[in-house]
Structures are given as structure tokens and as C-alpha cells.
Design a protein around this motif. Structure first.
Motif, PDB file in Angstrom:
ATOM      1  N   TYR A 106      -8.128  -0.840   1.582  1.00 16.87           N
ATOM      2  CA  TYR A 106      -8.233  -1.911   0.590  1.00 16.87           C
ATOM      3  C   TYR A 106      -8.674  -3.215   1.256  1.00 16.87           C
ATOM      4  O   TYR A 106      -9.593  -3.897   0.796  1.00 16.87           O
ATOM      5  N   LEU A 107      -8.033  -3.560   2.366  1.00 19.58           N
ATOM      6  CA  LEU A 107      -8.371  -4.807   3.054  1.00 19.58           C
ATOM      7  C   LEU A 107      -9.714  -4.715   3.773  1.00 19.58           C
ATOM      8  O   LEU A 107     -10.413  -5.714   3.909  1.00 19.58           O
ATOM      9  N   GLU A 108     -10.078  -3.521   4.191  1.00 18.05           N
ATOM     10  CA  GLU A 108     -11.395  -3.328   4.808  1.00 18.05           C
ATOM     11  C   GLU A 108     -12.504  -3.663   3.817  1.00 18.05           C
ATOM     12  O   GLU A 108     -13.522  -4.243   4.178  1.00 18.05           O
ATOM     13  N   ASN A 109     -12.293  -3.313   2.532  1.00 24.50           N
ATOM     14  CA  ASN A 109     -13.263  -3.651   1.485  1.00 24.50           C
ATOM     15  C   ASN A 109     -13.376  -5.165   1.294  1.00 24.50           C
ATOM     16  O   ASN A 109     -14.409  -5.651   0.827  1.00 24.50           O
ATOM     17  N   LEU A 110     -12.328  -5.893   1.646  1.00 23.80           N
ATOM     18  CA  LEU A 110     -12.356  -7.358   1.566  1.00 23.80           C
ATOM     19  C   LEU A 110     -12.832  -7.980   2.879  1.00 23.80           C
ATOM     20  O   LEU A 110     -12.738  -9.185   3.067  1.00 23.80           O
ATOM     21  N   LYS A 111     -13.289  -7.109   3.782  1.00 25.95           N
ATOM     22  CA  LYS A 111     -13.757  -7.530   5.114  1.00 25.95           C
ATOM     23  C   LYS A 111     -12.633  -8.163   5.938  1.00 25.95           C
ATOM     24  O   LYS A 111     -12.828  -9.165   6.624  1.00 25.95           O
ATOM     25  N   ILE A 112     -11.453  -7.556   5.834  1.00 27.76           N
ATOM     26  CA  ILE A 112     -10.300  -7.965   6.640  1.00 27.76           C
ATOM     27  C   ILE A 112      -9.918  -6.785   7.517  1.00 27.76           C
ATOM     28  O   ILE A 112      -9.591  -5.709   7.013  1.00 27.76           O
ATOM     29  N   ARG A 113      -9.966  -6.980   8.813  1.00 24.43           N
ATOM     30  CA  ARG A 113      -9.638  -5.911   9.759  1.00 24.43           C
ATOM     31  C   ARG A 113      -8.129  -5.903   9.999  1.00 24.43           C
ATOM     32  O   ARG A 113      -7.541  -6.925  10.348  1.00 24.43           O
ATOM     33  N   THR A 114      -7.521  -4.749   9.799  1.00 22.06           N
ATOM     34  CA  THR A 114      -6.078  -4.585   9.996  1.00 22.06           C
ATOM     35  C   THR A 114      -5.822  -3.274  10.725  1.00 22.06           C
ATOM     36  O   THR A 114      -6.751  -2.520  11.003  1.00 22.06           O
ATOM     37  N   ARG A 115      -4.572  -3.019  10.982  1.00 20.73           N
ATOM     38  CA  ARG A 115      -4.145  -1.726  11.532  1.00 20.73           C
ATOM     39  C   ARG A 115      -3.236  -1.102  10.482  1.00 20.73           C
ATOM     40  O   ARG A 115      -2.230  -1.684  10.093  1.00 20.73           O
ATOM     41  N   GLY A 116      -3.594   0.078  10.028  1.00 21.38           N
ATOM     42  CA  GLY A 116      -2.832   0.762   8.993  1.00 21.38           C
ATOM     43  C   GLY A 116      -1.472   1.221   9.476  1.00 21.38           C
ATOM     44  O   GLY A 116      -1.264   1.488  10.669  1.00 21.38           O
ATOM     45  N   GLY A 117      -0.546   1.308   8.550  1.00 27.31           N
ATOM     46  CA  GLY A 117       0.818   1.698   8.865  1.00 27.31           C
ATOM     47  C   GLY A 117       0.946   3.066   9.494  1.00 27.31           C
ATOM     48  O   GLY A 117       1.847   3.305  10.297  1.00 27.31           O
ATOM     49  N   GLU A 118       0.053   3.985   9.145  1.00 26.17           N
ATOM     50  CA  GLU A 118       0.129   5.337   9.698  1.00 26.17           C
ATOM     51  C   GLU A 118      -0.012   5.353  11.215  1.00 26.17           C
ATOM     52  O   GLU A 118       0.506   6.232  11.878  1.00 26.17           O
ATOM     53  N   ARG A 119      -0.698   4.360  11.755  1.00 19.29           N
ATOM     54  CA  ARG A 119      -0.840   4.273  13.222  1.00 19.29           C
ATOM     55  C   ARG A 119       0.485   3.925  13.895  1.00 19.29           C
ATOM     56  O   ARG A 119       0.628   4.074  15.104  1.00 19.29           O
ATOM     57  N   PHE A 120       1.434   3.441  13.095  1.00 18.76           N
ATOM     58  CA  PHE A 120       2.732   3.030  13.624  1.00 18.76           C
ATOM     59  C   PHE A 120       3.874   3.893  13.090  1.00 18.76           C
ATOM     60  O   PHE A 120       5.035   3.556  13.239  1.00 18.76           O
ATOM     61  N   GLY A 121       3.512   4.993  12.426  1.00 15.66           N
ATOM     62  CA  GLY A 121       4.520   5.926  11.956  1.00 15.66           C
ATOM     63  C   GLY A 121       5.143   5.585  10.619  1.00 15.66           C
ATOM     64  O   GLY A 121       6.219   6.086  10.289  1.00 15.66           O
ATOM     65  N   VAL A 122       4.490   4.720   9.821  1.00 14.79           N
ATOM     66  CA  VAL A 122       4.997   4.385   8.486  1.00 14.79           C
ATOM     67  C   VAL A 122       3.918   4.689   7.453  1.00 14.79           C
ATOM     68  O   VAL A 122       2.818   5.122   7.784  1.00 14.79           O
ATOM     69  N   SER A 123       4.224   4.446   6.210  1.00 17.95           N
ATOM     70  CA  SER A 123       3.326   4.748   5.103  1.00 17.95           C
ATOM     71  C   SER A 123       2.014   3.956   5.195  1.00 17.95           C
ATOM     72  O   SER A 123       1.974   2.851   5.728  1.00 17.95           O
ATOM     73  N   SER A 124       0.961   4.520   4.592  1.00 20.07           N
ATOM     74  CA  SER A 124      -0.338   3.844   4.560  1.00 20.07           C
ATOM     75  C   SER A 124      -0.331   2.640   3.614  1.00 20.07           C
ATOM     76  O   SER A 124      -1.300   1.893   3.558  1.00 20.07           O
ATOM     77  N   LYS A 125       0.765   2.458   2.886  1.00 23.33           N
ATOM     78  CA  LYS A 125       0.912   1.266   2.040  1.00 23.33           C
ATOM     79  C   LYS A 125       1.150   0.014   2.883  1.00 23.33           C
ATOM     80  O   LYS A 125       1.027  -1.104   2.405  1.00 23.33           O
ATOM     81  N   TYR A 126       1.511   0.205   4.148  1.00 25.21           N
ATOM     82  CA  TYR A 126       1.770  -0.919   5.053  1.00 25.21           C
ATOM     83  C   TYR A 126       0.564  -1.167   5.947  1.00 25.21           C
ATOM     84  O   TYR A 126      -0.114  -0.238   6.357  1.00 25.21           O
ATOM     85  N   VAL A 127       0.334  -2.444   6.258  1.00 22.69           N
ATOM     86  CA  VAL A 127      -0.702  -2.825   7.207  1.00 22.69           C
ATOM     87  C   VAL A 127      -0.166  -3.924   8.111  1.00 22.69           C
ATOM     88  O   VAL A 127       0.690  -4.712   7.716  1.00 22.69           O
ATOM     89  N   ARG A 128      -0.690  -3.935   9.333  1.00 19.95           N
ATOM     90  CA  ARG A 128      -0.344  -4.984  10.286  1.00 19.95           C
ATOM     91  C   ARG A 128      -1.545  -5.901  10.429  1.00 19.95           C
ATOM     92  O   ARG A 128      -2.644  -5.455  10.727  1.00 19.95           O
TER      93      ARG A 128
END
Length: 151
Positions: A106-128
Motif C-alpha cells: 500500500y505504501l509502495e504505491n504512495l512511493k513510500i519505502r518501508t519494511r513489511g511486518g513479515e520481515r520481522f515475524g509479524v503480520s503484513s498489516k504492520y510496516v516499519r
């Protein structure tokens, strides 16, 4: 600490190590000469003030968007300043509201680079989201977040 430094400085040029040591020395000297320096010019005081300002602006952007909720950080004791203070970390954890399954996309579509929650062992609803970077980058991040709308 010495062992950690030894292991993590392998491959780092000697010049870079000397420059880093000099910067740490200047920071430490500032605190030793506390009476002769304004507190706003001290490294940790300046950094804390800057992060506090960024977090205040970031919270306003998140509230405007109504697309995310923000993790609350507890007040904690600072052993360096010897006082209780709020936390202003370098990364913010956002949770997407209902209807958005993948916050990183979702944030990638807004041209915002984040790290998805799945990379940290949590749901994809979370972003860092990174709170560090230049002032211009951070201001653009806040603008894009505040303009985010539900799909």
C-alpha cells in the motif's frame, strides 16, 4: 565492547575508524565541558529534540490519514540524562486499518519505502517506517502519509 568493536571494524578503513573515534571524542568532550556549551548544541540533547519534533509532526500526519494506527511507546528512564522521558525511536511501527492487507505494498504505491511486518515475524498489516534521513525526505514522507486514503 572491545571485542564487538574488533569484530565489527573488520573491513572498515583505518581512516574511517580514526574519524569515528575523533567524532566520539568531540561528543564526549562536549559533555565534559557542560558549563561552557549550551545544551542545545550538545549531540544527544540536539538529537532528542530533533526526534521529538519529528515524532510530533509524524503523529499529526498519521492522524490526518486515518489509514494507520501508531504504536504507543511507554515513558522510560534515561540512564544518560537520569530522568524519565518519552521515547522517540528511529523507526515507527504502523498498523493498517481494516481493508488493507499489505501495508508495505500500500505504501509502495504512495512511493513510500518501508519494511513489511513479515520481515520481522509479524503480520503484513504492520510496516516499519524510518524516521531518519534528511529534513526534506522526512517532510515529504509526512506529506505523503497525511494524503493517504483508504482504498
Amino acid at each position: 565492547m572491545i571485542r564487538f568493536t574488533q569484530l565489527n571494524s573488520i573491513g572498515v578503513s583505518r581512516e574511517s575508524q580514526i574519524r569515528a573515534a575523533k567524532m566520539i571524542g568531540v561528543i564526549c568532550d562536549g559533555y565534559k565541558n557542560l558549563k561552557s556549551i549550551e545544551s542545545d548544541h550538545l549531540f544527544f540533547d540536539y538529537s532528542k529534540r530533533l526526534m521529538k519534533e519529528r515524532w510530533e509532526k509524524f503523529k499529526i500526519a498519521i492522524e490526518k490519514s486515518k489509514v494507520f494506527t501508531l504504536t504507543k511507546y511507554p515513558t522510560s528512564y534515561c540512564h544518560f540524562n537520569k530522568d524519565l522521558s518519552e521515547q522517540y525511536p528511529a523507526f515507527a511501527w504502523l498498523k493498517c486499518v481494516e481493508g488493507i492487507k499489505d501495508g508495505e505494498s500500500y505504501l509502495e504505491n504512495l512511493k513510500i519505502r518501508t519494511r513489511g511486518g513479515e520481515r520481522f515475524g509479524v503480520s503484513s498489516k504492520y510496516v516499519r517506517v524510518s524516521m531518519i534521513g534528511t529534513d526534506d525526505e522526512f517532510n515529504e514522507l509526512c506529506t505523503r502519509l497525511s494524503n493517504a486514503k483508504r482504498e
